[in-house]
Enzyme design. Structure first.
Site, PDB file in Angstrom:
ATOM      1  N   CYS A   1       0.820  -1.214   0.000  1.00 32.23           N
ATOM      2  CA  CYS A   1       0.000   0.000   0.000  1.00 32.23           C
ATOM      3  C   CYS A   1       0.848   1.256   0.000  1.00 32.23           C
ATOM      4  O   CYS A   1       0.343   2.346  -0.263  1.00 32.23           O
ATOM      5  CB  CYS A   1      -0.907   0.031   1.220  1.00 32.23           C
ATOM      6  SG  CYS A   1      -1.896  -1.445   1.400  1.00 32.23           S
TER       7      CYS A   1
ATOM      8  N   VAL B   1       6.216 -21.748  -5.530  1.00 28.35           N
ATOM      9  CA  VAL B   1       5.612 -23.069  -5.376  1.00 28.35           C
ATOM     10  C   VAL B   1       4.767 -23.315  -6.624  1.00 28.35           C
ATOM     11  O   VAL B   1       3.827 -22.564  -6.896  1.00 28.35           O
ATOM     12  CB  VAL B   1       4.761 -23.151  -4.098  1.00 28.35           C
ATOM     13  CG1 VAL B   1       4.035 -24.495  -4.018  1.00 28.35           C
ATOM     14  CG2 VAL B   1       5.647 -22.959  -2.868  1.00 28.35           C
TER      15      VAL B   1
END
Lengths: 442, 442
Positions: B43, B80
């Site tokens: 952010c 992954v």
């Protein structure tokens, strides 16, 4: 035509009069106010003293002329000195023309406010010694400030602290004298410590645990004698507390509550049919303590008045009560409290505990953020929130309103922790400081 | 020793890993993150672009080294690529060394986040066209800004608006293109109007109701073709929305919810035993709508992660859900919303109405106050609060948190009106703007 007389026209009274007339335009509404002003923001007086608000009249929300245009008759410098409730007649002293006359009423709102306590010390009658309550007080102090260099303030509550800031802004020397062991003694010591730090960082000399014994001078004050030494001062402000102006109410048979202010129900009705009370002279219900409580603050007074006005105008309205929320500014620090302090909660017999954290009012990487302190007071076992404080830079402390909302709902620390509170780097760390505090509760 | 593998280490994943290890120090905790950074405040990227945050690394809350010191093994640039749930084995691609290896787990947290949508337009593959999501994106755009003078931003949601501000601060020309009829289209038109005014006052050209049809250029972007004309631009930001990264979850048999993000319960468990989800890839429960809702925001991600970590560490924890609160800064304006917009509430079948008022963020006489807008969305008849917005100067908009708290409690406008919200002239008019808005509800 039903005639409503409102005694006192500052906050509660002005609100009651305006709202009653709006709600029931057929009502005759008359306001008697003993000072020279109605409908003003007394809370703004410290900022008039500091010069931030250049004109005293700017504090006025509605002038007598504006009231008149709305059909509300306003008489300033008119003091109601007696009420004959049986006959629904009141006696008014006109300070301007120094004459007494009688008026009648069907409905009455008592909004006689509160007055500053003057400590019973030798020397308080001298020149240069003030209390700050009315517009006239403000004007007097403002004038006196021109010749003053050294000032002393007795009492480190909201008024004392706000005026300390005002005087420092004008370059005056300020010594703040507090009988208790800390400034803002109604808050817990951990909150007061933050306030003290801010005061001292801005050059206020803070003397705590000090009793004033006399005001020295020969007609014009020269300083304050205390049990810890002499404080020289050309101007002394007495800010040691206020008391509700209940004499008129008592004389006419209006019942006071356990706090010494006028007892009212949720519709601001007193024990006498047709007689209402509003503002600093009236009690509120404390929704955490679940009993009457005296919270003489401007927003509460306005709510009292609006409720009374609605009820008089036959509109459904109730004032449920307060949780004891307050906020004030001490230099760069906003200090906000709600509910009970730990000290108060323990005294009330709650199995209370408290946590206090320091976080920031923006993301760790965002420039220009400030420290933000959150304190939670809660009941062990149930986790029920009992109170809290938020201390930090200006509007970051508005988070107190969330704690206030939870107190109204009898919420728990768990409820607080569950809140979806909004995050963006300029406004909060990713964990809102309220949540960081809630996480500390085991 | 139980082994926890966390897939994705930005917000939800980083929180889950840290909290799980703290709660159960006996746990083996490994984080695989495909980008080069973990635990950063995405952010904050717009403020890195603007230069307000000079160093990209400042956004990092916890470095891999810091994680390691806490006993959490962190592998960045490790993706992954497959999970064999039956055998509790996962396949990892090491981008650094360009090799694939396998690892085992007992417990898994899926925190794979979300990715920006790239609109299917001709020309999006050219140079000079960016999305803003990762630290790497931030670094790339920052570099590209040096040569850019004219910029175009597709999409006027939070990211588009925050970046518009950043680009203007750098003196760039900014054209903001929004397909819907207003900036911040998830808010009601009355809120968007305030945002638009602020954007235009700061020199942002706002084109609404405009469809981009192509990105023009010859390898390097030169502008945006739209159905309303051509917008020349050296740099284009695509900010038209994001989607959850659910491919890995779906491939291993983790169920998605109705929103398309991973379905979880209050403990952040998925349908597969031992598999949790957290952050932007996971749904939350919407406590007003009472059904799953996707709210991909940083604070929510952190709550997800912390809850998952606690549960994994066998500590009692629940994430009750969200009410949809958000805040962002557009130049001098803070725009905060919570709950449902009127548009959304009506679409949901509520008998909804709205009021919106303009007040100020301090007493009428206090210097330097700003306008403050409050909008309330409520259910006719019951008065139940359904949503709201607060738009004003910076932290004054933190009042949104009060509305959020009321939404959590299923409170009414009447409950709002009853709140003891704290008043002092520097912070509020005597009637808090929230109360002024509540008074407008008949």
């Amino acid at each position: 035509m039903r005639r409503l007389v409102v005694v006192g026209g500052v906050a509660g009274g002005a609100s009651a009069a305006a709202k009653a007339k709006r709600t029931d335009p057929g009502l005759e509404v008359v306001v008697y106010e003993k000072s020279g002003y109605v409908s003003y923001g007394a809370c703004g007086l410290p900022y008039f003293l500091s010069g931030e608000i250049p004109r005293l009249e700017a504090l006025v929300a509605r002038t007598p002329e504006e009231f008149r245009k709305q059909g509300v008759e306003v008489h300033t410098r008119h003091e109601v000195v007696d009420v004959n409730y049986e006959d629904r007649v009141l006696t008014v002293f006109d300070h301007e023309n120094r004459r007494t006359f009688q008026d009648r009423f069907d409905l009455l709102v008592l909004a006689t406010g509160a007055r500053p306590l003057v400590p019973s010390l030798p020397g308080t009658e001298q020149e240069g010694i003030y209390t700050l309550r009315s517009m006239e007080d403000g004007a007097r102090i403002k004038e006196a400030l021109e010749g003053a260099r050294r000032t002393a303030i007795l009492g480190a509550g909201y008024i004392g602290l706000e005026v300390a800031e005002a005087f420092r802004k004008l370059g005056k020397e300020v010594t703040l004298l507090e009988a208790k062991d800390r400034p803002l003694p109604q808050a817990d010591p951990e909150v007061s410590a933050l306030v003290k730090q801010e005061l001292e960082a801005h050059g206020v000399e803070v003397w705590t645990g000090v009793r004033a014994t006399a005001l020295r001078g020969a007609g014009r004050v020269e300083g304050v004698e205390t049990d810890a030494g002499f404080v020289p001062a050309d101007l002394v402000l007495l800010a040691v507390g206020i008391r509700p102006n209940t004499a008129l109410a008592q004389a006419m048979g209006v019942a006071l509550g356990p706090t010494g202010a006028i007892a009212t129900d949720e519709r601001m009705r007193t024990n006498l049919e047709g007689v209402f009370a509003a503002g600093d002279v009236a009690e509120s219900r404390h929704l955490v303590l679940e009993r009457p409580y005296w919270l003489p603050l401007g927003d509460v007074a306005n709510k009292h008045g609006r409720t009374a006005g609605s009820v008089i105008g036959k509109e459904e309205a109730r004032f449920r009560g307060v949780v004891g929320t307050a906020i004030f500014k001490a230099f760069g620090l906003a200090v906000a409290t709600t509910g009970l302090s730990l000290e108060a909660a323990l005294k009330e017999g709650f199995r209370a505990k408290a946590v206090q954290i320091q976080s920031r009012d923006g993301a760790h990487y965002y420039p220009g953020t400030h420290p933000l302190h959150v304190r939670l007071v809660y009941e062990e076992g149930t986790g029920r929130l009992l109170g809290g404080a938020v201390v930090g830079h200006m509007n970051a402390a508005l988070r107190i309103k969330v704690l206030a909302a939870l107190l109204h709902q009898k919420g728990t620390v768990e409820d607080l922790l569950a809140l979806d509170l909004a995050y963006a780097p300029p406004f909060s760390p990713v964990w809102d400081p309220l949540l960081v505090a809630a996480q500390q509760v085991k």
